[in-house]
Scaffold this active site. Structure first.
Site, PDB file in Angstrom:
ATOM      1  N   THR A 181       0.833  -1.205   0.000  1.00  0.00           N
ATOM      2  CA  THR A 181       0.000   0.000   0.000  1.00  0.00           C
ATOM      3  C   THR A 181       0.866   1.253   0.000  1.00  0.00           C
ATOM      4  O   THR A 181       1.973   1.239   0.526  1.00  0.00           O
ATOM      5  CB  THR A 181      -0.873  -0.035   1.275  1.00  0.00           C
ATOM      6  N   ARG A 209     -13.865  -8.126   0.451  1.00  0.00           N
ATOM      7  CA  ARG A 209     -13.080  -7.681   1.610  1.00  0.00           C
ATOM      8  C   ARG A 209     -12.554  -6.243   1.417  1.00  0.00           C
ATOM      9  O   ARG A 209     -12.026  -5.899   0.366  1.00  0.00           O
ATOM     10  CB  ARG A 209     -11.905  -8.647   1.821  1.00  0.00           C
ATOM     11  N   GLY A 211     -10.037  -3.417   3.354  1.00  0.00           N
ATOM     12  CA  GLY A 211      -9.073  -3.242   4.443  1.00  0.00           C
ATOM     13  C   GLY A 211      -9.203  -1.878   5.095  1.00  0.00           C
ATOM     14  O   GLY A 211     -10.222  -1.192   4.979  1.00  0.00           O
ATOM     15  N   ASP A 212      -8.141  -1.475   5.776  1.00  0.00           N
ATOM     16  CA  ASP A 212      -8.152  -0.212   6.518  1.00  0.00           C
ATOM     17  C   ASP A 212      -7.926   1.014   5.628  1.00  0.00           C
ATOM     18  O   ASP A 212      -8.315   2.122   5.990  1.00  0.00           O
ATOM     19  CB  ASP A 212      -7.054  -0.229   7.590  1.00  0.00           C
ATOM     20  N   THR A 232      -0.027   1.372   6.773  1.00  0.00           N
ATOM     21  CA  THR A 232       0.146   0.184   5.925  1.00  0.00           C
ATOM     22  C   THR A 232       0.336  -1.025   6.823  1.00  0.00           C
ATOM     23  O   THR A 232       1.009  -0.949   7.842  1.00  0.00           O
ATOM     24  CB  THR A 232       1.344   0.311   4.977  1.00  0.00           C
ATOM     25  N   GLY A 233      -0.264  -2.132   6.444  1.00  0.00           N
ATOM     26  CA  GLY A 233      -0.124  -3.345   7.252  1.00  0.00           C
ATOM     27  C   GLY A 233      -1.334  -4.220   7.041  1.00  0.00           C
ATOM     28  O   GLY A 233      -2.143  -3.983   6.128  1.00  0.00           O
ATOM     29  N   GLY A 235      -4.726  -5.045   7.253  1.00  0.00           N
ATOM     30  CA  GLY A 235      -5.796  -4.078   7.486  1.00  0.00           C
ATOM     31  C   GLY A 235      -6.785  -4.439   8.571  1.00  0.00           C
ATOM     32  O   GLY A 235      -7.348  -3.562   9.227  1.00  0.00           O
TER      33      GLY A 235
END
Ligand code: ASP
Length: 314
Positions: A181, A209, A211-212, A232-233, A235
């Site tokens: 990301t 799905r 994510g964050d 980033t990671g 989510g």
């Protein structure tokens, strides 16, 4: 650097994803390509700030440059879903008025971050998704591309590999894979903060799905009173920990510095729920922070107060 930058700080920090990024796994040539892409985006954002442009323009244009670079998991080069398609997510927030825009499930807009900005400025809603977001894109002049424009051979191979292993993001040894990301945060000469985040999400993701990254407060947040954050990671944990907003809240309610607040979230709170990844942040005084709890994070920063750098590894 111009002389005004000594009295009124400007700053930019950006990331191109975190995860299992080890020096031994990256050839010198590829490392240089990553460094070049990060430095290019940094220059684009910095030039806007240095010429008196807004933090919002700086984060959008910096993010567009990273989206257009196939090395990162955003825009061109995004990962593929379980169905072998792209569903791109992006969000943007302006700290001056806490206006925000976010899009999810984007399939034909070349720069999803610009669509997120259009949602913020030209629609009466914050968060647009799927077919509706694509219809909204029809009302803008933003460039559209065929879906395969986003696909690279590397991402197609990654999907095959993930499907053989029947997993979304884990490596063979169970360690989390690389998250690509991208995100940019900035402080401009007016003292305004902004944040932008864009992603293809996770390889082999299913069931729509999200994510964050497009979730305001989780992957992206900006408030002139405190800071601008882009994450980033993995989510799921970033959503559960409401990471970006929590950094701002710690600063606001506990009086912590940007660095203290971000460190606490990334190195203490996230690990409690097995959250892995990192973030970039800038505060209203021009301080920057780039903490991560993974092996590496593609990152770069420049601040009139605190110098500059382009880094990948721990
Ligand atoms: N945070 C993104 C997501 O979960 C992944 C990433 O950071 O690369 O969709």
């Amino acid at each position: 650097m111009k002389s005004h930058s000594k009295t009124v700080p400007i700053a930019v920090a950006l990331h191109g994803g975190s995860g299992t990024i080890l020096r031994q796994n990256l050839s010198e040539e590829l490392e240089n390509e990553y460094r070049h892409a990060l430095a290019t985006a940094l220059d684009i954002a910095w030039n806007i700030l240095e010429n008196g442009g807004s933090a919002l323009d700086a984060v959008e244009k910096g993010a567009c440059s990273l989206e257009d670079c196939p090395l990162f998991n955003a825009g061109a080069g995004s990962v593929l879903t379980a169905e072998g398609i792209h569903e791109l997510d992006a969000s943007i927030m302006f700290g001056k008025d806490r206006n925000a825009g976010a899009v999810t499930g984007i399939r034909t807009v070349r720069n999803p971050i610009s669509l997120a900005r259009a949602a913020m400025e030209k629609s009466s809603f914050v968060f647009l998704g799927g077919d509706g977001a694509e219809q909204f894109a029809d009302t803008t002049n933003l460039e559209r591309v065929p879906e395969d424009w986003f696909t690279t051979k590397e991402r197609a191979d990654q999907l095959k590999e993930a499907q053989q292993r029947d997993t979304a993001v884990m490596d063979h040894d169970g360690t989390p894979n690389k998250f690509g990301t991208i995100g940019v945060v900035a402080l401009d000469l007016n003292g305004d903060l902004a944040s932008a985040t864009s992603t293809g999400g996770l390889t082999n993701k299913q069931f729509g799905r999200i994510g964050d990254s497009p979730v305001i407060g989780a992957g992206t947040y900006a408030d002139n009173m405190t800071c601008a954050i882009s994450c980033t990671g993995y989510g799921e944990e970033f959503i559960r920990a409401v990471v970006a907003h929590d950094v701002a809240s710690r600063m606001r309610y506990l009086g912590e510095s940007l660095e203290q607040a971000a460190h606490e979230i990334v190195h203490v709170q996230l690990p409690k729920i097995d959250g892995c990844g990192g973030l970039v942040g800038v505060d209203c005084k021009g301080n920057v922070t780039l903490p991560f709890n993974t092996d590496g994070m593609y990152r770069a920063w420049r601040s009139s107060l605190h110098g500059e750098g382009v880094e990948i590894f721990k």
